[in-house]
Scaffold this motif. Structure first.
Motif, PDB file in Angstrom:
ATOM      1  N   GLU A   9       0.835  -1.203   0.000  1.00 55.19           N
ATOM      2  CA  GLU A   9       0.000   0.000   0.000  1.00 55.19           C
ATOM      3  C   GLU A   9       0.871   1.254   0.000  1.00 55.19           C
ATOM      4  O   GLU A   9       0.539   2.256  -0.644  1.00 55.19           O
ATOM      5  CB  GLU A   9      -0.909  -0.010   1.220  1.00 55.19           C
ATOM      6  CG  GLU A   9      -1.932   1.112   1.239  1.00 55.19           C
ATOM      7  CD  GLU A   9      -2.882   1.038   2.409  1.00 55.19           C
ATOM      8  OE1 GLU A   9      -3.508   2.070   2.726  1.00 55.19           O
ATOM      9  OE2 GLU A   9      -2.995  -0.049   3.017  1.00 55.19           O
ATOM     10  N   LEU A  10       1.987   1.198   0.708  1.00 53.48           N
ATOM     11  CA  LEU A  10       2.899   2.349   0.766  1.00 53.48           C
ATOM     12  C   LEU A  10       3.406   2.723  -0.620  1.00 53.48           C
ATOM     13  O   LEU A  10       3.433   3.902  -0.981  1.00 53.48           O
ATOM     14  CB  LEU A  10       4.086   2.017   1.680  1.00 53.48           C
ATOM     15  CG  LEU A  10       5.187   3.079   1.769  1.00 53.48           C
ATOM     16  CD1 LEU A  10       4.709   4.281   2.570  1.00 53.48           C
ATOM     17  CD2 LEU A  10       6.446   2.480   2.401  1.00 53.48           C
ATOM     18  N   VAL A  11       3.813   1.718  -1.394  1.00 54.53           N
ATOM     19  CA  VAL A  11       4.394   1.997  -2.719  1.00 54.53           C
ATOM     20  C   VAL A  11       3.360   1.951  -3.836  1.00 54.53           C
ATOM     21  O   VAL A  11       3.706   2.081  -5.007  1.00 54.53           O
ATOM     22  CB  VAL A  11       5.545   1.009  -3.032  1.00 54.53           C
ATOM     23  CG1 VAL A  11       6.636   1.103  -1.991  1.00 54.53           C
ATOM     24  CG2 VAL A  11       5.045  -0.428  -3.160  1.00 54.53           C
ATOM     25  N   ARG A  12       2.069   1.774  -3.476  1.00 55.88           N
ATOM     26  CA  ARG A  12       1.001   1.660  -4.475  1.00 55.88           C
ATOM     27  C   ARG A  12       1.361   0.565  -5.487  1.00 55.88           C
ATOM     28  O   ARG A  12       1.396   0.803  -6.703  1.00 55.88           O
ATOM     29  CB  ARG A  12       0.777   2.967  -5.231  1.00 55.88           C
ATOM     30  CG  ARG A  12       0.801   4.211  -4.396  1.00 55.88           C
ATOM     31  CD  ARG A  12      -0.382   4.396  -3.488  1.00 55.88           C
ATOM     32  NE  ARG A  12      -0.419   5.788  -3.066  1.00 55.88           N
ATOM     33  CZ  ARG A  12       0.306   6.295  -2.073  1.00 55.88           C
ATOM     34  NH1 ARG A  12       1.120   5.506  -1.390  1.00 55.88           N
ATOM     35  NH2 ARG A  12       0.224   7.573  -1.746  1.00 55.88           N
ATOM     36  N   ALA A  13       1.633  -0.626  -4.993  1.00 52.42           N
ATOM     37  CA  ALA A  13       2.178  -1.705  -5.827  1.00 52.42           C
ATOM     38  C   ALA A  13       1.443  -1.920  -7.153  1.00 52.42           C
ATOM     39  O   ALA A  13       2.086  -1.995  -8.210  1.00 52.42           O
ATOM     40  CB  ALA A  13       2.235  -3.003  -5.027  1.00 52.42           C
ATOM     41  N   PRO A  14       0.099  -2.019  -7.168  1.00 55.71           N
ATOM     42  CA  PRO A  14      -0.574  -2.274  -8.455  1.00 55.71           C
ATOM     43  C   PRO A  14      -0.379  -1.167  -9.484  1.00 55.71           C
ATOM     44  O   PRO A  14      -0.431  -1.419 -10.690  1.00 55.71           O
ATOM     45  CB  PRO A  14      -2.050  -2.391  -8.052  1.00 55.71           C
ATOM     46  CG  PRO A  14      -2.039  -2.731  -6.604  1.00 55.71           C
ATOM     47  CD  PRO A  14      -0.851  -1.999  -6.048  1.00 55.71           C
ATOM     48  N   PRO A  71      -0.616   4.174   5.268  1.00 58.12           N
ATOM     49  CA  PRO A  71       0.287   3.377   6.109  1.00 58.12           C
ATOM     50  C   PRO A  71       1.048   4.140   7.179  1.00 58.12           C
ATOM     51  O   PRO A  71       1.168   3.666   8.311  1.00 58.12           O
ATOM     52  CB  PRO A  71       1.244   2.755   5.085  1.00 58.12           C
ATOM     53  CG  PRO A  71       0.427   2.637   3.845  1.00 58.12           C
ATOM     54  CD  PRO A  71      -0.426   3.865   3.832  1.00 58.12           C
ATOM     55  N   ILE A  72       1.580   5.336   6.861  1.00 55.35           N
ATOM     56  CA  ILE A  72       2.388   6.049   7.850  1.00 55.35           C
ATOM     57  C   ILE A  72       1.531   6.696   8.938  1.00 55.35           C
ATOM     58  O   ILE A  72       1.748   6.444  10.131  1.00 55.35           O
ATOM     59  CB  ILE A  72       3.314   7.080   7.170  1.00 55.35           C
ATOM     60  CG1 ILE A  72       4.334   6.374   6.271  1.00 55.35           C
ATOM     61  CG2 ILE A  72       4.052   7.903   8.226  1.00 55.35           C
ATOM     62  CD1 ILE A  72       5.250   7.310   5.513  1.00 55.35           C
ATOM     63  N   PRO A  73       0.529   7.522   8.615  1.00 54.58           N
ATOM     64  CA  PRO A  73      -0.253   8.131   9.697  1.00 54.58           C
ATOM     65  C   PRO A  73      -1.040   7.123  10.526  1.00 54.58           C
ATOM     66  O   PRO A  73      -1.325   7.377  11.701  1.00 54.58           O
ATOM     67  CB  PRO A  73      -1.184   9.101   8.960  1.00 54.58           C
ATOM     68  CG  PRO A  73      -1.228   8.631   7.559  1.00 54.58           C
ATOM     69  CD  PRO A  73       0.116   8.030   7.289  1.00 54.58           C
ATOM     70  N   SER A  74      -1.356   5.981   9.938  1.00 53.62           N
ATOM     71  CA  SER A  74      -2.078   4.957  10.695  1.00 53.62           C
ATOM     72  C   SER A  74      -1.162   4.180  11.628  1.00 53.62           C
ATOM     73  O   SER A  74      -1.643   3.399  12.462  1.00 53.62           O
ATOM     74  CB  SER A  74      -2.762   3.973   9.733  1.00 53.62           C
ATOM     75  OG  SER A  74      -1.789   3.200   9.037  1.00 53.62           O
ATOM     76  N   GLY A  75       0.149   4.372  11.490  1.00 51.56           N
ATOM     77  CA  GLY A  75       1.098   3.690  12.353  1.00 51.56           C
ATOM     78  C   GLY A  75       1.536   2.330  11.860  1.00 51.56           C
ATOM     79  O   GLY A  75       2.343   1.651  12.507  1.00 51.56           O
TER      80      GLY A  75
END
Length: 280
Positions: A9-14, A71-75
């Motif tokens: 999700e961080l790198v927007r893989a798709p 991903p980052i703000p959600s921890g």
């Protein structure tokens, strides 16, 4: 602990499905489409993913307000982890490009990596943002040239850059909404891009260009009626998932229709994957 899904999700893989076609279109235009082009496409994907991780790192404060589920703000991913992922992918992208394409590929990969980081850390929130992002994708096309002539691939690079510019204009308002003037202007730009990508010499190029225009254009048509944040985000997603159709049209225009169809095929996977992991 950070899981693979969190990193995806961080790198927007798709969304990486929208990237290899840049390199392939550039190689086709330069007449250098070879097996090693796939390695250069891999380098391009690494740099794209690096940019996505760096993007979320740079946006973590505003995302805490506008997109707390990221991903980052959600921890789920620590800032240090995101920085490490972005740096490692940048290094991998430049290294793979140099190994696959030698000095000429490295000479494009290094400024491409620099442009990606410059966009995320500096340019994104400025008026120059769309132009810098467009330059990133234009350089990505030139990465595929290899030993060929850069001049031959410039029209394809400019076309891809123009499409990128339109997506970026829309993305700057995908959390706030806009007036109908924004999708109206980008829709006109999309028609121009599709016209340039179409080829009178091959039916395949024309069909793929029309597919691109229909896919991206339909989403912008909806935004004309309702230019709210959700609809604009849908238009951005459509622009990203329509990338392979445009790249396929450019590849077919360069005399490689079979390769163009193969590139465009990624668009069939992009939309369903985008429903699982957002590409924006």
């Amino acid at each position: 602990m950070t899981g693979w899904r969190d990193l995806a999700e961080l790198v927007r893989a798709p969304a990486a499905l929208s990237v290899p076609g840049d390199v392939i279109a550039g190689a086709a235009a330069a007449g250098t489409l070879r097996p090693r082009t796939l390695a250069l496409a891999g380098a391009s994907v690494c740099l794209y993913w690096a940019g996505m991780a760096a993007n979320d790192l740079a946006d973590r404060t505003i995302d805490a307000v506008e997109r707390p589920g990221r991903p980052i703000p959600s921890g789920r991913v620590r800032p240090g982890t995101a920085l490490g992922v972005a740096a490692a992918l940048t290094g991998a992208g430049v290294t793979i490009a140099a190994l696959a394409g030698g000095r000429r590929a490295a000479a494009v990969a290094v400024p491409l990596a620099g442009a990606v980081w410059a966009y995320d850390l500096v340019a994104k929130k400025t008026a120059a943002g769309p132009a810098v992002m467009a330059a990133c994708r234009g350089l990505d096309v030139l990465l595929g040239v290899g030993p060929g002539r850069y001049r031959a691939a410039v029209p394809a690079a400019v076309t891809v850059a123009a499409h990128t510019y339109l997506i970026t204009l829309l993305s700057r308002r995908e959390t706030t909404g806009a007036t109908a003037a924004l999708p109206a202007s980008t829709l006109a730009g999309t028609a121009m891009v599709a016209g340039v990508a179409a080829s009178p010499a091959t039916t395949v190029g024309g069909v793929l260009s029309a597919w691109y225009a229909a896919r991206f254009g339909a989403a912008q048509q909806r935004a004309l009626t309702s230019p709210d944040a959700v609809t604009l985000q849908g238009a951005v997603t459509a622009g990203i998932t329509a990338f392979p159709a445009l790249q396929g049209a450019l590849t077919a225009r360069a005399g490689r229709p079979a390769a163009g169809v193969a590139v465009a095929g990624a668009a069939l996977l992009a939309a369903p994957l985008a429903r699982k992991v957002s590409p924006t």
